[in-house]
Write a protein that holds these residues in place. Structure first.
Motif, PDB file in Angstrom:
ATOM      1  N   ARG A 116       7.225 -16.351  -7.685  1.00  0.00           N
ATOM      2  CA  ARG A 116       6.589 -17.052  -8.798  1.00  0.00           C
ATOM      3  C   ARG A 116       5.087 -16.774  -8.861  1.00  0.00           C
ATOM      4  NH1 ARG A 116       9.387 -22.950  -8.141  1.00  0.00           N
ATOM      5  NH2 ARG A 116       8.107 -23.471  -9.985  1.00  0.00           N
ATOM      6  N   LEU A 117       4.460 -16.670  -7.702  1.00  0.00           N
ATOM      7  CA  LEU A 117       3.042 -16.316  -7.681  1.00  0.00           C
ATOM      8  C   LEU A 117       2.824 -14.911  -8.227  1.00  0.00           C
ATOM      9  CD1 LEU A 117       2.021 -17.708  -4.166  1.00  0.00           C
ATOM     10  CD2 LEU A 117       1.302 -18.612  -6.376  1.00  0.00           C
ATOM     11  N   LEU A 118       3.682 -13.975  -7.826  1.00  0.00           N
ATOM     12  CA  LEU A 118       3.540 -12.592  -8.284  1.00  0.00           C
ATOM     13  C   LEU A 118       3.814 -12.460  -9.779  1.00  0.00           C
ATOM     14  CD1 LEU A 118       5.174 -10.782  -5.249  1.00  0.00           C
ATOM     15  CD2 LEU A 118       2.840 -10.398  -6.085  1.00  0.00           C
ATOM     16  N   VAL A 119       4.790 -13.198 -10.283  1.00  0.00           N
ATOM     17  CA  VAL A 119       5.077 -13.168 -11.714  1.00  0.00           C
ATOM     18  C   VAL A 119       3.876 -13.680 -12.506  1.00  0.00           C
ATOM     19  CG1 VAL A 119       6.457 -14.244 -13.535  1.00  0.00           C
ATOM     20  CG2 VAL A 119       7.583 -13.280 -11.526  1.00  0.00           C
ATOM     21  N   ALA A 120       3.283 -14.769 -12.038  1.00  0.00           N
ATOM     22  CA  ALA A 120       2.109 -15.313 -12.724  1.00  0.00           C
ATOM     23  C   ALA A 120       0.953 -14.313 -12.687  1.00  0.00           C
ATOM     24  CB  ALA A 120       1.680 -16.628 -12.074  1.00  0.00           C
TER      25      ALA A 120
ATOM     26  N   ALA B 198       0.815  -1.221   0.000  1.00  0.00           N
ATOM     27  CA  ALA B 198       0.000   0.000   0.000  1.00  0.00           C
ATOM     28  C   ALA B 198       0.847   1.269   0.000  1.00  0.00           C
ATOM     29  CB  ALA B 198      -0.937  -0.003   1.209  1.00  0.00           C
ATOM     30  N   ALA B 199       2.024   1.218   0.625  1.00  0.00           N
ATOM     31  CA  ALA B 199       2.874   2.405   0.711  1.00  0.00           C
ATOM     32  C   ALA B 199       3.814   2.543  -0.482  1.00  0.00           C
ATOM     33  CB  ALA B 199       3.690   2.375   2.009  1.00  0.00           C
ATOM     34  N   GLY B 200       3.830   1.561  -1.371  1.00  0.00           N
ATOM     35  CA  GLY B 200       4.699   1.640  -2.553  1.00  0.00           C
ATOM     36  C   GLY B 200       5.380   0.321  -2.843  1.00  0.00           C
ATOM     37  N   PRO B 201       6.107   0.233  -3.970  1.00  0.00           N
ATOM     38  CA  PRO B 201       6.778  -1.014  -4.376  1.00  0.00           C
ATOM     39  C   PRO B 201       7.763  -1.499  -3.314  1.00  0.00           C
ATOM     40  CG  PRO B 201       6.777   0.591  -6.164  1.00  0.00           C
ATOM     41  CD  PRO B 201       6.312   1.320  -4.942  1.00  0.00           C
ATOM     42  N   ARG B 202       7.900  -2.827  -3.220  1.00  0.00           N
ATOM     43  CA  ARG B 202       8.838  -3.421  -2.269  1.00  0.00           C
ATOM     44  C   ARG B 202       9.486  -4.650  -2.894  1.00  0.00           C
ATOM     45  NH1 ARG B 202       5.920  -4.048   3.529  1.00  0.00           N
ATOM     46  NH2 ARG B 202       8.063  -4.577   4.134  1.00  0.00           N
ATOM     47  N   PRO B 203      10.694  -4.991  -2.453  1.00  0.00           N
ATOM     48  CA  PRO B 203      11.347  -6.208  -2.946  1.00  0.00           C
ATOM     49  C   PRO B 203      10.624  -7.461  -2.457  1.00  0.00           C
ATOM     50  CG  PRO B 203      12.924  -4.710  -1.900  1.00  0.00           C
ATOM     51  CD  PRO B 203      11.560  -4.215  -1.556  1.00  0.00           C
ATOM     52  N   VAL B 204      10.771  -8.531  -3.204  1.00  0.00           N
ATOM     53  CA  VAL B 204      10.129  -9.788  -2.839  1.00  0.00           C
ATOM     54  C   VAL B 204      10.589 -10.262  -1.468  1.00  0.00           C
ATOM     55  CG1 VAL B 204      10.033 -12.249  -3.384  1.00  0.00           C
ATOM     56  CG2 VAL B 204       9.623 -10.562  -5.174  1.00  0.00           C
ATOM     57  N   THR B 205      11.864 -10.073  -1.162  1.00  0.00           N
ATOM     58  CA  THR B 205      12.368 -10.546   0.140  1.00  0.00           C
ATOM     59  C   THR B 205      11.647  -9.858   1.295  1.00  0.00           C
ATOM     60  OG1 THR B 205      14.158  -8.918  -0.072  1.00  0.00           O
ATOM     61  CG2 THR B 205      14.653 -11.195  -0.710  1.00  0.00           C
TER      62      THR B 205
ATOM     63  N   ILE C 128      -2.505  -8.259 -12.460  1.00  0.00           N
ATOM     64  CA  ILE C 128      -2.687  -8.216 -11.004  1.00  0.00           C
ATOM     65  C   ILE C 128      -1.295  -8.150 -10.384  1.00  0.00           C
ATOM     66  CG2 ILE C 128      -3.740  -9.332  -9.002  1.00  0.00           C
ATOM     67  CD1 ILE C 128      -5.505 -10.894 -10.938  1.00  0.00           C
ATOM     68  N   PHE C 129      -0.896  -6.982  -9.899  1.00  0.00           N
ATOM     69  CA  PHE C 129       0.439  -6.618  -9.459  1.00  0.00           C
ATOM     70  C   PHE C 129       1.321  -6.346 -10.680  1.00  0.00           C
ATOM     71  CE2 PHE C 129      -1.263  -9.209  -5.969  1.00  0.00           C
ATOM     72  CZ  PHE C 129      -1.155  -8.301  -4.928  1.00  0.00           C
ATOM     73  N   GLN C 130       2.379  -5.568 -10.446  1.00  0.00           N
ATOM     74  CA  GLN C 130       3.274  -5.133 -11.508  1.00  0.00           C
ATOM     75  C   GLN C 130       4.712  -5.444 -11.115  1.00  0.00           C
ATOM     76  OE1 GLN C 130       2.744  -3.568 -14.545  1.00  0.00           O
ATOM     77  NE2 GLN C 130       4.966  -3.666 -14.865  1.00  0.00           N
ATOM     78  N   ALA C 131       5.400  -6.199 -11.968  1.00  0.00           N
ATOM     79  CA  ALA C 131       6.806  -6.488 -11.731  1.00  0.00           C
ATOM     80  C   ALA C 131       7.646  -5.290 -12.151  1.00  0.00           C
ATOM     81  CB  ALA C 131       7.227  -7.728 -12.506  1.00  0.00           C
ATOM     82  N   GLU C 132       8.572  -4.864 -11.287  1.00  0.00           N
ATOM     83  CA  GLU C 132       9.461  -3.759 -11.583  1.00  0.00           C
ATOM     84  C   GLU C 132      10.906  -4.227 -11.487  1.00  0.00           C
ATOM     85  OE1 GLU C 132       8.365  -0.415  -9.167  1.00  0.00           O
ATOM     86  OE2 GLU C 132       6.471  -0.144 -10.268  1.00  0.00           O
ATOM     87  N   SER C 133      11.836  -3.319 -11.659  1.00  0.00           N
ATOM     88  CA  SER C 133      13.254  -3.690 -11.618  1.00  0.00           C
ATOM     89  C   SER C 133      13.682  -4.042 -10.202  1.00  0.00           C
ATOM     90  CB  SER C 133      14.106  -2.527 -12.149  1.00  0.00           C
ATOM     91  OG  SER C 133      13.894  -1.362 -11.365  1.00  0.00           O
ATOM     92  N   ASP C 134      14.832  -4.673 -10.101  1.00  0.00           N
ATOM     93  CA  ASP C 134      15.424  -5.028  -8.803  1.00  0.00           C
ATOM     94  C   ASP C 134      14.524  -5.937  -7.979  1.00  0.00           C
ATOM     95  OD1 ASP C 134      17.638  -3.398  -9.403  1.00  0.00           O
ATOM     96  OD2 ASP C 134      16.607  -1.639  -8.614  1.00  0.00           O
ATOM     97  N   ASP C 135      13.793  -6.812  -8.671  1.00  0.00           N
ATOM     98  CA  ASP C 135      12.979  -7.816  -7.989  1.00  0.00           C
ATOM     99  C   ASP C 135      11.930  -7.190  -7.072  1.00  0.00           C
ATOM    100  OD1 ASP C 135      12.412 -10.530  -7.864  1.00  0.00           O
ATOM    101  OD2 ASP C 135      13.565 -10.830  -6.030  1.00  0.00           O
TER     102      ASP C 135
ATOM    103  N   PRO D 209      10.239 -16.841  -0.167  1.00  0.00           N
ATOM    104  CA  PRO D 209      10.546 -15.826  -1.183  1.00  0.00           C
ATOM    105  C   PRO D 209      10.420 -16.328  -2.618  1.00  0.00           C
ATOM    106  CG  PRO D 209      12.133 -15.703   0.605  1.00  0.00           C
ATOM    107  CD  PRO D 209      11.306 -16.933   0.854  1.00  0.00           C
ATOM    108  N   ASP D 210      10.953 -17.519  -2.894  1.00  0.00           N
ATOM    109  CA  ASP D 210      10.887 -18.028  -4.262  1.00  0.00           C
ATOM    110  C   ASP D 210       9.450 -18.318  -4.680  1.00  0.00           C
ATOM    111  OD1 ASP D 210      12.174 -19.132  -6.733  1.00  0.00           O
ATOM    112  OD2 ASP D 210      11.215 -20.974  -6.010  1.00  0.00           O
ATOM    113  N   ALA D 211       8.689 -18.944  -3.783  1.00  0.00           N
ATOM    114  CA  ALA D 211       7.293 -19.249  -4.103  1.00  0.00           C
ATOM    115  C   ALA D 211       6.488 -17.968  -4.307  1.00  0.00           C
ATOM    116  CB  ALA D 211       6.677 -20.091  -2.994  1.00  0.00           C
ATOM    117  N   LEU D 212       6.734 -16.965  -3.465  1.00  0.00           N
ATOM    118  CA  LEU D 212       6.007 -15.708  -3.579  1.00  0.00           C
ATOM    119  C   LEU D 212       6.341 -15.008  -4.890  1.00  0.00           C
ATOM    120  CD1 LEU D 212       4.109 -13.617  -2.384  1.00  0.00           C
ATOM    121  CD2 LEU D 212       6.062 -12.616  -1.170  1.00  0.00           C
TER     122      LEU D 212
END
Length: 341
Positions: A61-65, A39-46, A71-78, A56-59
């Motif tokens: 992969r879910l976010l990428v799918a 809600a406060a802005g983009p964050r790394p997967v970790t 639904i959600f947006q992938a950005e740089s630096d994971d 982390p790995d499972a999350l």
């Protein structure tokens, strides 16, 4: 070499037909609270994994799918960010549908859909086939599932309450009876619009046991009469206005008509009495509206149905009631009825 269907129509068909996969992905991300953590802005997967208790790995992969359908947006630096679609999964916004997303993945729903052919081939309700008894009996035997179901309905109704009250204009009435009104959230908000109005909350006894804190919170305890009963069997109270909120779609036409006739009887000869039915009005074929999917829920789980405007008019007329408003199609709305002379 390419794999999978390249035709856009086949790609869409594969997505729609395999929707159970996407539903599972969205449910997991919703249950983990990922949208709230962004809600406060983009964050790394970790960071998201640590905040949500996910691997982390499972999350990732879910976010990428999920990002593949917006639904959600992938950005740089994971890192990942919210999108307008993902925003609906937050728990802190007025238009959140988080509760409904979680409800859609409940065993009472997905197990019923697993037996959809049982209903489609004339075997009766899929829910009864899967669980061995009707929904209400099952919930009564599983208090945790009953609490989840009631909580979902409450959250949904709270989201819709302001617009429904604006359409209903409850300040016109001195007494309001909410039939099957749950813990009294809607009735309390209605009574707050007219300080001298009184209400009757008609519900099953176990549900009424949880009503006192709600009514006290809204400061209307001394203006509400609690009436425990079965709306198909016990006398309904006398009132200027009656509310049936999300009740009639649970039942097939014959049972819905029986309840409407009981309300009409309670109205007696009071020509100014009104019934407010808070339901969906289903649109015509070939057009999108969520009611068409809820109609399948009703068929599989409850044995009820969603209804078109023509079907509502016919149902009301058969019970001695007349629809006096023209409600919008394709969303939850208010149908105002008066007694036929």
């Amino acid at each position: 070499m390419t794999t999978g269907p390249q035709d856009l129509h086949n790609q869409r068909l594969l997505l729609l037909a395999g929707g159970v996969r996407l539903a599972g992905i969205v449910h997991a991300l919703c249950a983990l609270g990922v949208a709230d953590h962004l809600a406060a802005g983009p964050r790394p997967v970790t960071e998201l994994a640590a905040a949500s208790g996910a691997d982390p790995d499972a999350l990732r992969r879910l976010l990428v799918a999920a990002s593949g359908v917006g639904i959600f947006q992938a950005e740089s630096d994971d890192r990942f960010a919210l999108t307008p679609l993902a925003d609906g999964l937050r728990s802190d916004t007025r238009d959140s549908i988080r509760a409904l997303v979680l409800y859609s993945a409940a065993p009472t729903i997905w197990r019923s859909y697993a037996s959809i052919l049982h209903t489609a081939t004339g075997g009766g309700r899929a829910f009864d086939h899967e669980f061995g008894r009707p929904l209400w009996d099952h919930l009564a035997a599983h208090p945790d599932q009953e609490a989840f179901f009631d909580g979902t309905m409450t959250q949904m109704n709270l989201r819709l309450t302001p617009s429904h009250l604006d359409a209903m204009r409850p300040e016109r009435f001195a007494t309001i009876a909410d039939i099957g009104g749950g813990q009294g959230h809607f009735l309390a908000e209605a009574l707050k619009r007219r300080p001298d109005a009184r209400g009757v909350l008609f519900e099953r006894g176990p549900v009424l046991e949880a009503a006192a804190p709600v009514l006290d919170k809204h400061g209307v305890t001394d203006r509400v009469t609690l009436a425990a009963g079965d709306f198909f069997a016990d006398p309904l109270p006398e009132a200027d206005a009656y509310v049936l909120r999300g009740i009639l779609h649970n039942w097939p036409d014959d049972r819905a008509a029986a309840l409407l006739r009981r309300v009409r009887t309670a109205m007696a000869d009071r020509a100014d009495a009104r019934l407010f039915v808070l339901e969906q009005v289903m649109g015509e074929p070939n057009e999108w509206d969520h009611a068409k999917f809820l109609d399948i829920d009703m068929m599989l789980v409850f044995g009820g149905r969603e209804r078109t405007l023509a079907a509502w008019r016919s149902l009301f007329a058969g019970a001695g009631l007349e629809l006096v408003t023209t409600p919008p199609v394709g969303r939850w709305t208010v149908l105002e009825c008066r007694p036929l002379s």
